[in-house]
Design a protein around this motif. Structure first.
Motif, PDB file in Angstrom:
ATOM      1  N   MET A   1     -35.494  17.718   7.326  1.00 13.31           N
ATOM      2  CA  MET A   1     -34.997  16.014   7.005  1.00 13.31           C
ATOM      3  C   MET A   1     -35.069  15.473   8.738  1.00 13.31           C
ATOM      4  N   ASP A   2     -35.142  14.036   8.161  1.00  8.80           N
ATOM      5  CA  ASP A   2     -34.288  13.078   9.417  1.00  8.80           C
ATOM      6  C   ASP A   2     -33.331  13.249   8.575  1.00  8.80           C
ATOM      7  N   ASN A   3     -31.896  13.341   9.212  1.00  9.38           N
ATOM      8  CA  ASN A   3     -30.478  12.713   8.680  1.00  9.38           C
ATOM      9  C   ASN A   3     -29.930  11.732  10.062  1.00  9.38           C
ATOM     10  N   ARG A   4     -28.964  11.305   9.818  1.00 11.80           N
ATOM     11  CA  ARG A   4     -27.846  10.921  10.376  1.00 11.80           C
ATOM     12  C   ARG A   4     -26.558  11.146  10.680  1.00 11.80           C
ATOM     13  N   ILE A   5     -26.526  12.686  10.387  1.00 15.91           N
ATOM     14  CA  ILE A   5     -25.012  13.107  10.316  1.00 15.91           C
ATOM     15  C   ILE A   5     -24.737  13.319  12.060  1.00 15.91           C
ATOM     16  N   ARG A   6     -25.210  13.703  12.814  1.00 12.24           N
ATOM     17  CA  ARG A   6     -25.113  13.613  14.160  1.00 12.24           C
ATOM     18  C   ARG A   6     -24.135  12.153  14.252  1.00 12.24           C
ATOM     19  N   GLU A   7     -24.869  11.354  13.901  1.00 14.91           N
ATOM     20  CA  GLU A   7     -24.553   8.985  14.538  1.00 14.91           C
ATOM     21  C   GLU A   7     -23.392   9.556  14.208  1.00 14.91           C
ATOM     22  N   LEU A   8     -23.305   9.252  12.498  1.00 13.32           N
ATOM     23  CA  LEU A   8     -22.299   9.296  11.552  1.00 13.32           C
ATOM     24  C   LEU A   8     -20.798  10.325  11.806  1.00 13.32           C
ATOM     25  N   ARG A   9     -21.440  11.416  11.913  1.00 11.29           N
ATOM     26  CA  ARG A   9     -20.033  12.303  12.614  1.00 11.29           C
ATOM     27  C   ARG A   9     -19.590  11.526  14.620  1.00 11.29           C
ATOM     28  N   THR A  10     -20.037  11.301  15.258  1.00 17.28           N
ATOM     29  CA  THR A  10     -19.888  11.147  16.273  1.00 17.28           C
ATOM     30  C   THR A  10     -19.192   9.675  16.287  1.00 17.28           C
ATOM     31  N   ALA A  11     -19.523   8.586  15.449  1.00 21.82           N
ATOM     32  CA  ALA A  11     -19.131   7.609  15.228  1.00 21.82           C
ATOM     33  C   ALA A  11     -17.554   7.635  15.378  1.00 21.82           C
ATOM     34  N   ARG A  12     -17.319   8.422  14.197  1.00 22.47           N
ATOM     35  CA  ARG A  12     -15.871   8.668  13.635  1.00 22.47           C
ATOM     36  C   ARG A  12     -15.603   9.941  14.451  1.00 22.47           C
ATOM     37  N   GLY A  13     -15.339   9.607  15.339  1.00 20.35           N
ATOM     38  CA  GLY A  13     -15.010  10.414  16.114  1.00 20.35           C
ATOM     39  C   GLY A  13     -14.253  11.953  16.315  1.00 20.35           C
ATOM     40  N   TRP A  14     -15.177  12.836  14.983  1.00 20.43           N
ATOM     41  CA  TRP A  14     -14.959  14.226  14.573  1.00 20.43           C
ATOM     42  C   TRP A  14     -15.794  14.789  15.338  1.00 20.43           C
ATOM     43  N   THR A  15     -15.618  16.169  14.970  1.00 17.58           N
ATOM     44  CA  THR A  15     -16.451  17.439  15.698  1.00 17.58           C
ATOM     45  C   THR A  15     -16.939  17.886  15.119  1.00 17.58           C
ATOM     46  N   GLN A  16     -18.158  18.833  15.720  1.00 12.72           N
ATOM     47  CA  GLN A  16     -18.676  20.011  14.495  1.00 12.72           C
ATOM     48  C   GLN A  16     -17.533  20.720  13.245  1.00 12.72           C
ATOM     49  N   ALA A  17     -17.358  20.936  14.024  1.00  5.75           N
ATOM     50  CA  ALA A  17     -15.528  21.711  13.499  1.00  5.75           C
ATOM     51  C   ALA A  17     -14.266  21.125  12.327  1.00  5.75           C
ATOM     52  N   ALA A  18     -14.492  19.651  12.998  1.00  2.00           N
ATOM     53  CA  ALA A  18     -13.931  18.889  11.535  1.00  2.00           C
ATOM     54  C   ALA A  18     -14.094  18.134  10.483  1.00  2.00           C
ATOM     55  N   LEU A  19     -15.830  18.005  10.681  1.00  2.00           N
ATOM     56  CA  LEU A  19     -17.011  18.193   9.358  1.00  2.00           C
ATOM     57  C   LEU A  19     -16.789  19.037   8.384  1.00  2.00           C
ATOM     58  N   ALA A  20     -16.883  20.312   9.519  1.00  2.00           N
ATOM     59  CA  ALA A  20     -17.316  21.628   7.665  1.00  2.00           C
ATOM     60  C   ALA A  20     -15.902  21.836   7.892  1.00  2.00           C
ATOM     61  N   ASP A  21     -14.601  21.517   8.457  1.00  2.00           N
ATOM     62  CA  ASP A  21     -12.970  21.390   7.077  1.00  2.00           C
ATOM     63  C   ASP A  21     -13.711  20.614   6.907  1.00  2.00           C
ATOM     64  N   LEU A  22     -13.785  19.506   6.630  1.00  2.00           N
ATOM     65  CA  LEU A  22     -13.903  18.811   5.480  1.00  2.00           C
ATOM     66  C   LEU A  22     -14.821  18.748   4.189  1.00  2.00           C
ATOM     67  N   LEU A  23     -15.845  19.420   4.707  1.00  2.00           N
ATOM     68  CA  LEU A  23     -17.053  20.030   4.160  1.00  2.00           C
ATOM     69  C   LEU A  23     -16.631  20.800   3.435  1.00  2.00           C
ATOM     70  N   ASP A  24     -15.572  22.312   3.447  1.00  2.00           N
ATOM     71  CA  ASP A  24     -15.078  23.493   3.516  1.00  2.00           C
ATOM     72  C   ASP A  24     -17.118  24.440   3.227  1.00  2.00           C
ATOM     73  N   VAL A  25     -17.666  23.935   4.685  1.00  2.00           N
ATOM     74  CA  VAL A  25     -19.033  24.764   5.809  1.00  2.00           C
ATOM     75  C   VAL A  25     -18.132  25.652   7.229  1.00  2.00           C
ATOM     76  N   SER A  26     -19.555  25.994   7.517  1.00  2.00           N
ATOM     77  CA  SER A  26     -18.686  26.751   8.650  1.00  2.00           C
ATOM     78  C   SER A  26     -19.531  25.356   9.690  1.00  2.00           C
ATOM     79  N   ARG A  27     -18.871  25.980  11.003  1.00  2.00           N
ATOM     80  CA  ARG A  27     -19.335  24.785  12.352  1.00  2.00           C
ATOM     81  C   ARG A  27     -21.025  24.966  12.006  1.00  2.00           C
ATOM     82  N   GLN A  28     -21.378  26.127  12.073  1.00  2.00           N
ATOM     83  CA  GLN A  28     -23.182  26.831  12.680  1.00  2.00           C
ATOM     84  C   GLN A  28     -24.177  25.947  11.353  1.00  2.00           C
TER      85      GLN A  28
END
Length: 73
Positions: free
Chosen positions: A1-28
């Motif tokens: 499924m197409d998504n804009r997660i990377r685009e929205l995450r980087t626009a906020r200056g967040w790393t994958q790890a930072a978003l993962a912490d906010l979502l309570d999931v792993s960076r992977q």
């Protein structure tokens, strides 16, 4: 499924790890979501929408929305 997660995450200056912490999931998991290797469960999709401050339709499957707009008379 197409998504804009990377685009929205980087626009906020967040790393994958930072978003993962906010979502309570792993960076992977965030990486797999961004690359389309993993479709989120409904609860995770709603958490993504809440954390990113965007409606689900603005995050997932944007290509379908664009093709519907171009198909309109």
């Amino acid at each position: 499924m197409d998504n804009r997660i990377r685009e929205l995450r980087t626009a906020r200056g967040w790393t994958q790890a930072a978003l993962a912490d906010l979502l309570d999931v792993s960076r992977q998991t965030v990486n797999a979501l961004e690359t389309g290797r993993y479709d989120p469960s409904l609860p995770l999709a709603f958490r993504l929408a809440r954390v990113l401050g965007e409606p689900l339709e603005a995050i997932f499957d944007p290509g379908e929305e664009r093709s519907a707009e171009t198909a309109a008379p």
